[in-house]
Design an enzyme around this catalytic site. Structure first.
Site, mmCIF file in Angstrom:
data_model
loop_
_atom_site.group_PDB
_atom_site.id
_atom_site.type_symbol
_atom_site.label_atom_id
_atom_site.label_comp_id
_atom_site.label_asym_id
_atom_site.label_seq_id
_atom_site.Cartn_x
_atom_site.Cartn_y
_atom_site.Cartn_z
ATOM 1 C CE LYS A 246 11.451 13.265 -1.219
ATOM 2 N NZ LYS A 246 10.192 12.510 -1.383
ATOM 3 C CD GLU A 334 -2.748 4.768 1.943
ATOM 4 O OE1 GLU A 334 -3.212 5.582 2.763
ATOM 5 O OE2 GLU A 334 -1.567 4.847 1.513
ATOM 6 N NE ARG A 362 -2.750 4.690 8.300
ATOM 7 C CZ ARG A 362 -1.843 5.643 8.080
ATOM 8 N NH1 ARG A 362 -1.885 6.359 6.972
ATOM 9 N NH2 ARG A 362 -0.881 5.852 8.954
HETATM 10 C C1 LIG Z 1 0.041 5.249 4.685
HETATM 11 C C2 LIG Z 1 1.203 5.423 3.744
HETATM 12 N N1 LIG Z 1 0.961 5.522 2.423
HETATM 13 C C3 LIG Z 1 1.981 5.693 1.561
HETATM 14 C C4 LIG Z 1 3.279 5.747 2.004
HETATM 15 C C5 LIG Z 1 4.442 5.847 1.016
HETATM 16 N N2 LIG Z 1 5.154 7.108 1.178
HETATM 17 C C6 LIG Z 1 6.319 7.185 1.813
HETATM 18 S S1 LIG Z 1 6.956 8.708 1.814
HETATM 19 C C7 LIG Z 1 5.633 9.298 0.926
HETATM 20 C C8 LIG Z 1 5.551 10.719 0.516
HETATM 21 C C9 LIG Z 1 5.645 11.617 1.724
HETATM 22 O O1 LIG Z 1 5.631 12.944 1.251
HETATM 23 P P1 LIG Z 1 5.727 14.129 2.289
HETATM 24 O O2 LIG Z 1 4.824 13.903 3.417
HETATM 25 O O3 LIG Z 1 5.512 15.387 1.525
HETATM 26 O O4 LIG Z 1 7.206 14.048 2.841
HETATM 27 P P2 LIG Z 1 8.567 14.333 2.068
HETATM 28 O O5 LIG Z 1 9.004 13.017 1.470
HETATM 29 O O6 LIG Z 1 8.292 15.364 1.027
HETATM 30 O O7 LIG Z 1 9.501 14.818 3.126
HETATM 31 C C10 LIG Z 1 4.739 8.282 0.658
HETATM 32 C C11 LIG Z 1 3.500 8.447 -0.142
HETATM 33 C C12 LIG Z 1 3.488 5.637 3.395
HETATM 34 N N3 LIG Z 1 4.758 5.652 3.905
HETATM 35 N N4 LIG Z 1 2.453 5.491 4.228
#
Ligand SMILES: Cc1ncc(C[n+]2csc(CCOP(=O)(O)OP(=O)(O)O)c2C)c(N)n1
Ligand SMILES: CC(=O)[C@@H](O)[C@H](O)COP(=O)(O)O
Ligand SMILES: [Mg+2]
Length: 584
Positions: A246, A334, A362
């Site tokens: 990242k 969630e 959710r």
């Molecule tokens: C239902 C939901 N919960 C929380 C979030 C907040 N959120 C946005 S990006 C993220 C992390 C995503 O991590 P990953 O899937 O590993 O993707 P990366 O950012 O590493 O590419 C979170 C928790 C969200 N977008 N949707």
């Protein structure tokens, strides 16, 4: 002078005319383009930098837009947007009237599915694959999902169903070992072991009838392209496990992946964050929550903090640092977070379950079925309630008052400032015999000296903030700030009702008997929110007063600065003032 490639690419079709050995140069230019724009226009940086090569490879190998790409969450899709015809307008990203910060169907034919909330990509892509098969179409369907998002329940539901179909579906697992904060859970451990080569060969993905391949280096264009080409010929469900970093390509973003998830403005040439202004400002509501729960948890050992994957965004990170065995990051889960809290409450613990308003959508059934129906005293702290700004329609927390109001046994409170937030948190942990939802906005409050001694609040009691004669304005929550500004020189009364449930009926009877005209103001939908509660009260008691409700209209509000969006929907101080003057 190196030939500029990106300037000539306005669609994947042009990308696919490049020779494969030109693609590393394109990756350099694309990375630079993203850094230069996000440095000044802000937005999500780390995730997009991490998938530059993957994005190029996917559009190079697959015949997009006929072959369908679905980006999970979509915060990593800046490269996708730039390569699919939005390079010249990418500097409008997340701005009012500009392009969205997430893929959006109406924005481009290359955006196969609207995203923003995580873990939807596998289900959506499977839906598309089944549709293609039924229509006799021969196309590819690819979901790109991160290591934190694939650990969410909904993603597993998608995998579970896909595994018993012959869908032509490829899941690309983008594994960078982090969400916004470090990812958590047994799946994270499993993926780590797979990467280290220490995982016994019980590949859980193969166990679900997927053709599993990888892990491969997600920054090695040659490797990704050859693997994607091979997978094009493999029938049925496939999962390609890629390892990325990242923030790849910007040292600071690689070294501080949490901060550079969405760093704000920074110096594009050095990567350094711009210095913060030195002036003393009110705190962010999230920090009032995060610091107050530490204060309370030190005095009350029954207090627990829970967050679904947002330790930094919610500021529960302070409790996780201070009292780690009473603070839980459960990952993007969630539904699990809510019912975990319910379980704890049955044993006498006092769980503060902190979930962004929009993400609590959710877990709606869990709030009803696992908490309210059993009258379990879970304390929901809904951060990012109301308009959130640049994240736009997928993230505005504007439905919580409406979607929670109809649930029996649930107290609903909205603090107008930081002191009220602290006092309701203090009051709730004294011991309630029912659940409570406390909703507060993204960003800063209004009180410099916010850390005042706790005072218990009377549940269900509103408060008069200003005395006047002409009419009464009833507000709920932090939008009170705009009302205060709007009526500063007007002869009108202002009440902070504080509780949507239970309503302060004694105060309301008094108001309805004193003022002919009543205006309600809320940073939430007028369809079933606080204003609707007041209308129902008037109807129940046969009041004939004139009632006007101000709030979010019955449509999705786009992205932009909060101030711009409040003006757009008539919730800024000036619009509220104009409205009051227009009906006096
Ligand atoms: C239902 C939901 N919960 C929380 C979030 C907040 N959120 C946005 S990006 C993220 C992390 C995503 O991590 P990953 O899937 O590993 O993707 P990366 O950012 O590493 O590419 C979170 C928790 C969200 N977008 N949707
Ligand atoms: C992409 C995503 O869903 C999160 O990164 C979200 O944008 C966080 O919002 P805040 O910046 O309000 O914490
Ligand atoms: Mg990740």
């Amino acid at each position: 002078m190196q030939k500029q490639l990106l300037t000539h690419i306005n669609s994947p079709k042009e990308l696919r005319t490049l020779k494969q050995d030109e693609l590393p140069q394109l990756a350099i230019e694309l990375r630079e383009f993203i850094i230069n724009i996000v440095a000044t226009k802000e937005g999500h940086l780390g995730a997009s930098l991490g998938v530059v090569e993957l994005t190029i490879a996917l559009h190079y190998v697959f015949n997009t837009p006929e072959d369908l790409l679905v980006w999970d969450v979509g915060h990593q899709a800046y490269g996708h947007k730039i390569l699919t015809g939005r390079k010249n307008i990418f500097d409008t990203n997340r701005q009012l009237g500009g392009i969205s910060g997430f893929p959006k169907r109406e924005e481009s034919v290359y955006d196969s599915f609207g995203v923003g909330h995580s873990s939807t990509s596998i289900s959506a892509t499977l839906g598309m694959a089944i549709a293609s098969k039924l229509k006799g179409e021969n196309k590819h369907h690819i979901a790109i999902i991160g290591d934190a998002s694939i650990a969410s329940g909904m993603a597993f539901e998608g995998l579970n169903h896909t595994g018993v179909t012959d869908a032509n579906l490829l899941v690309v697992l983008n594994d960078n070992a982090i969400g916004i904060d470090p990812s958590v859970g047994a799946l994270k451990q499993y993926l780590t072991n797979v990467k280290k080569g220490t995982q016994k060969r019980n590949n859980i993905i193969e166990a679900l009838n997927f053709d599993y391949s990888g892990p491969i280096d997600g920054h090695d264009l040659e490797k990704i392209i050859s693997e994607l080409e091979r997978l094009k010929t493999v029938k049925g469900p496939k999962l390609l496990h890629v390892i990325t970093t990242k923030g790849k390509g910007l040292k600071q973003a690689e070294n501080d992946q949490v901060k550079y998830h969405a760093p704000g403005k920074f110096d594009a040439s050095t990567g350094d964050l711009l210095p913060k202004s030195g002036l003393i400002q009110p705190p962010k509501y999230q920090d009032v929550f995060g610091l107050t729960i530490v204060e309370l948890a030190k005095q009350n050992e029954k207090i627990i903090g829970i967050t679904p994957a947002m330790p930094t965004g919610s500021s529960l990170k302070y409790l996780m640092e201070e009292i780690p065995d009473r603070a839980f990051d459960v990952g993007i889960a969630e539904q699990h977070a809510v019912t975990l809290a319910a379980g704890m409450a049955t044993q006498g613990l006092i769980p503060f379950c902190n979930i962004y308003s929009t993400f609590l959508q959710r877990a709606y059934d869990q709030v009803i079925h696992d908490v309210a129906l059993q009258r379990l005293p879970v304390i929901f702290c809904l951060d990012r309630a109301g308009l959130v700004g640049e994240d736009g329609a997928t993230h505005h927390g504007v439905f919580d008052l409406a979607y929670l109001r109809s649930i029996p046994n649930l107290i609903i409170f909205a603090p107008r400032n930081e002191v009220e937030l602290r006092n309701i948190m203090y009051t709730a942990q004294l011991g309630l015999d029912q659940p409570i939802a406390i909703r507060y906005p993204r960003g800063r409050g209004v009180t410099i000296d916010w850390k005042q001694p706790f005072k218990p609040l009377d549940i269900g009691k509103g408060e008069q903030l200003k005395q006047g004669k002409q009419l009464a304005v009833l507000s709920i929550g932090a939008i009170a700030k705009n009302v205060t500004e709007a009526i500063i020189d007007l002869n009108v009364s202002h009440y902070d009702m504080r509780f949507v449930k239970p309503l302060d009926e004694v105060l309301l009877h008094n108001i309805f008997k004193t003022y002919h005209t009543i205006i309600t103001v809320e940073d939430g939908t007028v369809k079933g929110g606080f204003g609707s509660t007041i209308l129902e009260f008037a109807s129940a008691y046969n009041y004939k007063n004139r009632i006007k409700t101000l709030g979010i209209p019955d449509n999705f509000v786009e992205h932009g600065k909060v101030e711009e969006l409040q003006k757009l929907v008539g919730l800024d101080a000036e619009s509220i003032r104009k409205f009051i003057l227009s009906i006096q």
